[in-house]
Scaffold this motif. Sequence first.
Motif, PDB file in Angstrom:
ATOM      1  N   MET A 187      23.584  35.223   8.964  1.00 49.69           N
ATOM      2  CA  MET A 187      24.099  36.586   8.470  1.00 49.69           C
ATOM      3  C   MET A 187      23.247  37.595   7.869  1.00 49.69           C
ATOM      4  N   SER A 188      22.049  37.084   7.109  1.00 44.94           N
ATOM      5  CA  SER A 188      20.969  37.704   6.556  1.00 44.94           C
ATOM      6  C   SER A 188      20.258  38.337   7.712  1.00 44.94           C
ATOM      7  N   MET A 189      19.996  37.496   8.547  1.00 42.57           N
ATOM      8  CA  MET A 189      19.232  38.093   9.721  1.00 42.57           C
ATOM      9  C   MET A 189      19.873  38.895  10.654  1.00 42.57           C
ATOM     10  N   VAL A 190      20.983  39.022  10.717  1.00 42.08           N
ATOM     11  CA  VAL A 190      21.663  40.226  11.618  1.00 42.08           C
ATOM     12  C   VAL A 190      21.387  41.344  10.923  1.00 42.08           C
ATOM     13  N   VAL A 191      21.519  41.529   9.410  1.00 44.79           N
ATOM     14  CA  VAL A 191      21.168  42.796   8.802  1.00 44.79           C
ATOM     15  C   VAL A 191      19.646  43.097   8.931  1.00 44.79           C
ATOM     16  N   GLU A 192      18.791  42.119   8.603  1.00 46.69           N
ATOM     17  CA  GLU A 192      17.400  42.375   8.724  1.00 46.69           C
ATOM     18  C   GLU A 192      16.727  42.909  10.060  1.00 46.69           C
TER      19      GLU A 192
END
Length: 214
Positions: A83-88
Amino acid sequence: MEGEQNFEVTSVDENLLPFKTELNMGLSMVFEYSKKARNERYERSTVVGWFDKDKAFNRAEIVVSGPNGAPSALDQDVLTVLMSMVVEQKNLVPGFTFAEISNRLGMKKGNIKRIKEVIHRLMDIKIKFKDSFYSLQDQKFREHTVHLINSVDLKKRIDDHSCKSEFHTVRFDERVGDNLIQGYYGLLDRNTYIALPQGAVRRLYQIIETRRKL
């Protein structure tokens, strides 16, 4: 989101970045920490209640099911990184290597097989929100069924001697991904998260930080 896309892994020092958790996912409480058989059918219904910033009481009924047992502590950690990678990467289809996930979670080497198994199990798990999934785009709660991961593309190795040469993608549910990209997420301090015992304690930290945003 159809057609050819350009992917890139998170390029900044990932250990300096906070983890992100989409707020619906942060409340859904789908993880269990017992040693149940992973080949058993799993289904659980949960009712979650909370007060928002306007002191209004909200109630969410959530049904979680899947063919290969409940998501575990490691599933929770891997999903949080993805999920963090989706934002980044500002992309519903984030790119990653298994080594990158392992590094961000502070794991020892040799866990690539476990991470791969987790990603496939997450793809099998679905959550049914009964008029309780908040869509930032629609600005309302709605009924919505979410697969934790919609699809996965595990590429073949470019270099048979290095797993770091593998490059993979997963596709998130469109509404979950849109919420993440538009800022509907809570921040988890990466160092705090990693320092906590894996499992229920990390999950409690995730819930607390999620509710701070609501």
